[in-house]
Design a protein around this motif. Structure first.
Motif, PDB file in Angstrom:
ATOM      1  N   SER A  46      -1.570-109.808 -58.269  1.00 54.65           N
ATOM      2  CA  SER A  46      -1.188-110.795 -57.103  1.00 54.65           C
ATOM      3  C   SER A  46      -1.805-110.411 -55.942  1.00 54.65           C
ATOM      4  O   SER A  46      -2.161-111.196 -54.950  1.00 54.65           O
ATOM      5  N   MET A  65      -4.155-112.930 -53.601  1.00 52.62           N
ATOM      6  CA  MET A  65      -3.868-113.360 -52.128  1.00 52.62           C
ATOM      7  C   MET A  65      -5.028-112.811 -51.219  1.00 52.62           C
ATOM      8  O   MET A  65      -5.276-113.514 -50.244  1.00 52.62           O
ATOM      9  N   ASP A  66      -5.689-111.663 -51.646  1.00 52.34           N
ATOM     10  CA  ASP A  66      -6.760-111.205 -50.630  1.00 52.34           C
ATOM     11  C   ASP A  66      -8.253-112.313 -51.016  1.00 52.34           C
ATOM     12  O   ASP A  66      -8.862-112.598 -49.904  1.00 52.34           O
ATOM     13  N   LYS A  92      -7.396-116.501 -49.003  1.00 54.94           N
ATOM     14  CA  LYS A  92      -6.206-116.428 -47.730  1.00 54.94           C
ATOM     15  C   LYS A  92      -5.709-117.529 -47.239  1.00 54.94           C
ATOM     16  O   LYS A  92      -6.369-118.315 -46.955  1.00 54.94           O
ATOM     17  N   ARG A 122       1.265-118.298 -46.798  1.00 59.38           N
ATOM     18  CA  ARG A 122       2.006-118.358 -48.074  1.00 59.38           C
ATOM     19  C   ARG A 122       3.291-117.504 -47.787  1.00 59.38           C
ATOM     20  O   ARG A 122       3.417-116.631 -46.692  1.00 59.38           O
ATOM     21  N   LEU A 166       4.641-115.902 -52.781  1.00 60.84           N
ATOM     22  CA  LEU A 166       3.927-114.911 -53.577  1.00 60.84           C
ATOM     23  C   LEU A 166       3.902-113.608 -52.861  1.00 60.84           C
ATOM     24  O   LEU A 166       4.134-112.593 -53.422  1.00 60.84           O
ATOM     25  N   PRO A 167       3.656-113.516 -51.394  1.00 58.10           N
ATOM     26  CA  PRO A 167       3.822-112.174 -50.748  1.00 58.10           C
ATOM     27  C   PRO A 167       5.269-111.673 -50.912  1.00 58.10           C
ATOM     28  O   PRO A 167       5.272-110.471 -51.098  1.00 58.10           O
ATOM     29  N   HIS A 191       5.490-110.314 -54.308  1.00 56.88           N
ATOM     30  CA  HIS A 191       4.531-109.176 -54.369  1.00 56.88           C
ATOM     31  C   HIS A 191       5.147-107.747 -53.979  1.00 56.88           C
ATOM     32  O   HIS A 191       5.302-106.707 -54.310  1.00 56.88           O
TER      33      HIS A 191
END
Length: 142
Positions: free
Chosen positions: A95, A99-100, A103, A106, A109-110, A113
């Protein structure tokens, strides 16, 4: 040989605690609109370092037990909990890399995570307790 695993994992824990501190800043920015600087690159890089250390440390722990005590999972709760960490670690890495790589704004998901990583860090801190028991029982013979 018996100290390599706990020292290695302790380094991972210290790095992970710093990564969590960075992640909390991101959480505050995203959900509470706090005006805080977030070091994205350092969070990603050190998060990958911490989780990789933990994966390697799990392998080192399994290897140490297998070569010195001739079995797997003989350390009971410590071993089982260590194996439980593997899916958390893999999700964290996947994850985080997703995300990295892409970018964008969001929320979900964060948050997942961060929750996963917080649970993982709590489990890892519990591993300190069970690990001390393993060391006392199997190494020191107390």
């Amino acid at each position: 040989m018996f100290l390599i695993h706990p020292i290695f994992q302790s380094v991972g824990i210290l790095i992970a605690l710093y990564v969590m501190k960075l992640g909390i800043s991101r959480f505050r920015m995203s959900h509470f609109k706090a005006k805080i600087r977030f070091n994205w690159n350092q969070h990603v890089r050190l998060g990958l370092v911490a989780t990789t250390i933990w994966l390697i440390g799990i392998c080192v722990g399994l290897y140490t037990v297998k070569t010195n005590w001739y079995g797997f999972l003989i350390t009971g709760q410590h071993a089982k909990t260590g194996l439980l960490l593997i899916p958390f670690i893999l999700f964290s890495i996947a994850s985080g890399m997703a995300m990295d790589r892409r970018k964008k704004q969001r929320k979900v998901l964060p948050l997942i995570h961060g929750i996963c990583n917080t649970i993982m860090l709590l489990i890892v801190l519990f591993q300190i307790y069970t690990g001390i028991g393993v060391y006392r029982t199997y190494v020191l013979g107390l």
